[in-house]
Design an enzyme around this catalytic site. Sequence first.
Site, PDB file in Angstrom:
ATOM      1  CG  LEU A   1      -1.957  -0.951   1.162  1.00 40.55           C
ATOM      2  CD1 LEU A   1      -2.699  -0.999   2.461  1.00 40.55           C
ATOM      3  CD2 LEU A   1      -2.904  -0.899   0.041  1.00 40.55           C
ATOM      4  N   GLY A   2       1.999   1.147   0.663  1.00 39.40           N
ATOM      5  CA  GLY A   2       2.853   2.416   0.731  1.00 39.40           C
ATOM      6  C   GLY A   2       4.205   2.091   1.506  1.00 39.40           C
TER       7      GLY A   2
ATOM      8  CE  LYS B   1       3.119   1.663   9.513  1.00 40.21           C
ATOM      9  NZ  LYS B   1       3.009   3.019  10.091  1.00 40.21           N
TER      10      LYS B   1
ATOM     11  CG  ASP C   1       3.571  12.464  12.007  1.00 41.49           C
ATOM     12  OD1 ASP C   1       3.646  13.918  11.798  1.00 41.49           O
ATOM     13  OD2 ASP C   1       3.743  11.754  11.208  1.00 41.49           O
TER      14      ASP C   1
END
Length: 635
Positions: free
Chosen positions: A349-350, A372, A468
Amino acid sequence: MVVKIFIWALFLKLAFSANDDFTYNGFNNASLLSLDGLAALSSDGLLKLTNVSRHAPGHAFFSLPLQFKKSAADSVISFSTTFVFAIVPEYPTFGGAGFTFVISPSKNLSYASPNYFLGLFNMTDNGKPYNHILAVEFDTSRSPEAHDVDNNHVGIDINSLISNQSLPAAFRSDADGQLKNLSLSSGEPIQVWIEYDGLGMQLNVTLSPLWMPKPKHALLSLTVNLSSILLEHMYVGFSASTGLAYSYYYILGWSFKMDGKIPELNLSSLPPLPQTPTSFKKSKALSIWLPLALSVFVLMAAAIVMLIMVRRKRFSELQEDWEIDFASHRFSYKKLYKATRGFKDKYLLGVGGFGRVYRGVLPASKVEVAVKRISHESRQGVREFVAEIVSLGRLRHRNLVQLLGYCRRKGELILVYEYMPNGSLDSFLFSEGKQTLDWGCRFWIIKGVASGLLYLHEDWDQVVIHRDIKASNVLLDSDMNGRLSDFGLAKLYNHGAAPQTTNVVGTVGFLAPELVRTCKFTTSSDVFAFGAFLLEVACGRRAIEANEQGMEQVLVDWVFAHWRMGKIIETKDPKLGEDYVVEELDLVLKLGLFCSHPLPSARPSMRQVTQFLNGDVPLPPLLPYQHHFDCMQKL
């Protein structure tokens, strides 16, 4: 003694004046090169700017400074350079952080950061005029922080990682005048010409595949007076950087000339690139085919044994006694491996600053998840780190992406999240060609994120500081609800306790100004970032981006200036047209300024923010003397 000093001074002067041009047709026995970081020379004569190390820079400079001005007050002398490079990425679909040709006042760039800073700048000096740096970047990753046009582009950078001019990599055909795309990370050699006309103040950058004549028309052409950028003596060279994914950056040959026709490279003398893994396997297969045919039965038996051993190793995990308490939150590596089809690139996905994210489907439940993979280097210890991750897994709120569990292998930690089918909010706000969001949807997302932050700050068992908050970390579920995600930087502490001093991390443009002085993240610093996020959504602009003059423009200050002129509504996203509620838009813009106040004590809490957004309490009036630049003097 005086005679020796005179002779040495004369030698240096002659050296500087004599070396206004040089040519390297390969780098075997190369002299006058200064290397640091990851940069090295190969035995084949290649200049390698990087290796397999991650999050690190590499630099290679011509050792002697060149004279770019006759005196400090004069204009910059014309110069030109040509070089041949090749980029070989770790993954075909994801490039490294990029490399640049750079002109710098110093060969020492040890202070510079890797990743998207390209080994040129860091968080504090990026964009500062005292850098005196001119660079041409060749970038194969798209960094929102650098406002990159895509993940395959060339840009001219002046004192900043944000390019003054940038275009997708290409060359213009002399035959038909059409732009032909070039893949920078194809692994094939590409030749570059960079030329500056001191009289016309024109900087041109031209690319073409190797062995093709130089195109008549440049890809980039920027009119710029470099007199205030370049000093009298400067160093020329290359800077490269790796991030989470790395690429090999090779320079095969390099020629440079001050004020004259550049010496051409002898292309036939350039060193060959290393053999790619694919071609190596093919040639090896041909050379051992006959022996394999003669011993096929033995090899088949060995292969079966090896397959069993590899399978066991593939699914091996680390699990210690203390993890019994977290058993209900732990996923088996085998399950996650099957869910992502072996973590194949097609399910990627990234790639972010903290890991690669894959889409997966859990085998038994058929639930879609985001997986992840990150390297675990926590200083607080594995046990405390996992305990914190599991604590975050207990967060339950409709506007937070839920952390479902974890898996641990050696130095790797794997986190499993809910899958958000509509991706990130920033892709709707900033991506060309993607359907925009109407105001009603944006206002709903804003209120949802505010509700999630209130839960983190005040309504959960502990205080959670996200650290963040930005549009790219807000994901959209199937109903387009805003979900705050990516808790990789989050910090937890008990209600009533004081937050601890920590490293300043986050994204430029969202960092509260007091963090430079205190290094203490608080709920108030989260509110500051939320204010910048509000302006991102309402204005359709990034927190920091280049203005018409190519200088960095801080979104908060830009909106504040319009408010002082009584024109705050003019800062709205042009894509909204006239389809918006004026009162709501006015509230969001002013609340963004209120939350982004330089003084922490002047910012509202997230409870007050939700009251303002829900219309329960009116927003206090902004005062004219609360100018952001004036308030900064008080910090």
